[in-house]
Design a protein around this motif. Structure first.
Motif, mmCIF file in Angstrom:
data_model
loop_
_atom_site.group_PDB
_atom_site.id
_atom_site.type_symbol
_atom_site.label_atom_id
_atom_site.label_comp_id
_atom_site.label_asym_id
_atom_site.label_seq_id
_atom_site.Cartn_x
_atom_site.Cartn_y
_atom_site.Cartn_z
ATOM 1 N N VAL A 74 0.835 -1.200 0.000
ATOM 2 C CA VAL A 74 0.000 0.000 0.000
ATOM 3 C C VAL A 74 0.872 1.253 0.000
ATOM 4 O O VAL A 74 0.592 2.214 -0.732
ATOM 5 N N ARG A 75 1.943 1.237 0.782
ATOM 6 C CA ARG A 75 2.844 2.409 0.801
ATOM 7 C C ARG A 75 3.445 2.651 -0.576
ATOM 8 O O ARG A 75 3.539 3.782 -1.029
ATOM 9 N N ARG A 76 3.845 1.574 -1.249
ATOM 10 C CA ARG A 76 4.404 1.731 -2.602
ATOM 11 C C ARG A 76 3.349 2.272 -3.560
ATOM 12 O O ARG A 76 3.636 3.127 -4.396
ATOM 13 N N LEU A 77 2.134 1.764 -3.454
ATOM 14 C CA LEU A 77 1.059 2.256 -4.310
ATOM 15 C C LEU A 77 0.776 3.731 -4.052
ATOM 16 O O LEU A 77 0.569 4.508 -4.985
ATOM 17 N N ASN A 78 0.764 4.113 -2.788
ATOM 18 C CA ASN A 78 0.481 5.498 -2.424
ATOM 19 C C ASN A 78 1.597 6.440 -2.844
ATOM 20 O O ASN A 78 1.357 7.631 -3.047
ATOM 21 N N ALA A 79 2.798 5.907 -2.989
ATOM 22 C CA ALA A 79 3.929 6.735 -3.406
ATOM 23 C C ALA A 79 3.849 7.079 -4.888
ATOM 24 O O ALA A 79 4.554 7.961 -5.361
ATOM 25 N N GLY A 80 2.999 6.393 -5.601
ATOM 26 C CA GLY A 80 2.851 6.661 -7.033
ATOM 27 C C GLY A 80 3.653 5.693 -7.855
ATOM 28 O O GLY A 80 4.471 4.933 -7.344
ATOM 29 N N PRO A 81 3.429 5.726 -9.149
ATOM 30 C CA PRO A 81 4.105 4.772 -10.027
ATOM 31 C C PRO A 81 5.603 5.055 -10.102
ATOM 32 O O PRO A 81 6.035 6.193 -10.058
ATOM 33 N N SER A 82 6.360 3.962 -10.175
ATOM 34 C CA SER A 82 7.808 4.098 -10.317
ATOM 35 C C SER A 82 8.232 3.794 -11.745
ATOM 36 O O SER A 82 9.379 3.541 -12.014
ATOM 37 N N TRP A 83 7.288 3.813 -12.642
ATOM 38 C CA TRP A 83 7.554 3.569 -14.053
ATOM 39 C C TRP A 83 6.871 4.668 -14.860
ATOM 40 O O TRP A 83 5.930 5.280 -14.396
#
Length: 112
Positions: free
Chosen positions: A98-107
């Motif tokens: 969830v934290r990664r998703l909330n941080a926004g896309p990394s691509w």
């Protein structure tokens, strides 16, 4: 996550521990069961799409979903062999996702 998952998995683990023990061989078998179930999910998908001309279409989306549930259960059972707190470990992993998703896309996103 289903509220029934962890109580049922704990019962499965207890039954397997009684029947098969808890040694390194059993740990390996439980991990390999995850791979076996994933293979069955893949086989069901192949059957759903008719990729084997000899067999044709012989599975449904429901069959694939059923096999994926078996992967989840087998994974939860195997997780018990690697931690004393499987529900907490999975919960932490879900929160990290969830934290990664909330941080926004990394691509890079495709241009519109």
């Amino acid at each position: 996550m289903s509220a029934a998952l962890w109580p049922v998995v704990a019962r499965i683990v207890a039954a397997l521990n009684i029947a098969n023990g808890t040694g390194e061989h059993e740990v390996a078998m439980r991990l390999m069961k995850v791979v076996e179930e994933a293979g069955e999910a893949s086989a069901a998908y192949i059957g759903m799409t008719g990729q084997n001309p000899r067999k044709g279409v012989n599975h449904t989306r429901a069959d694939v979903a059923d096999e994926l549930c078996d992967v989840i259960i087998a994974s939860a059972v195997a997780l018990y062999a690697f931690t004393t707190a499987p529900p907490a470990v999975l919960d932490a992993k879900l929160h990290a996702a969830v934290r990664r998703l909330n941080a926004g896309p990394s691509w890079p996103l495709p241009e519109e």
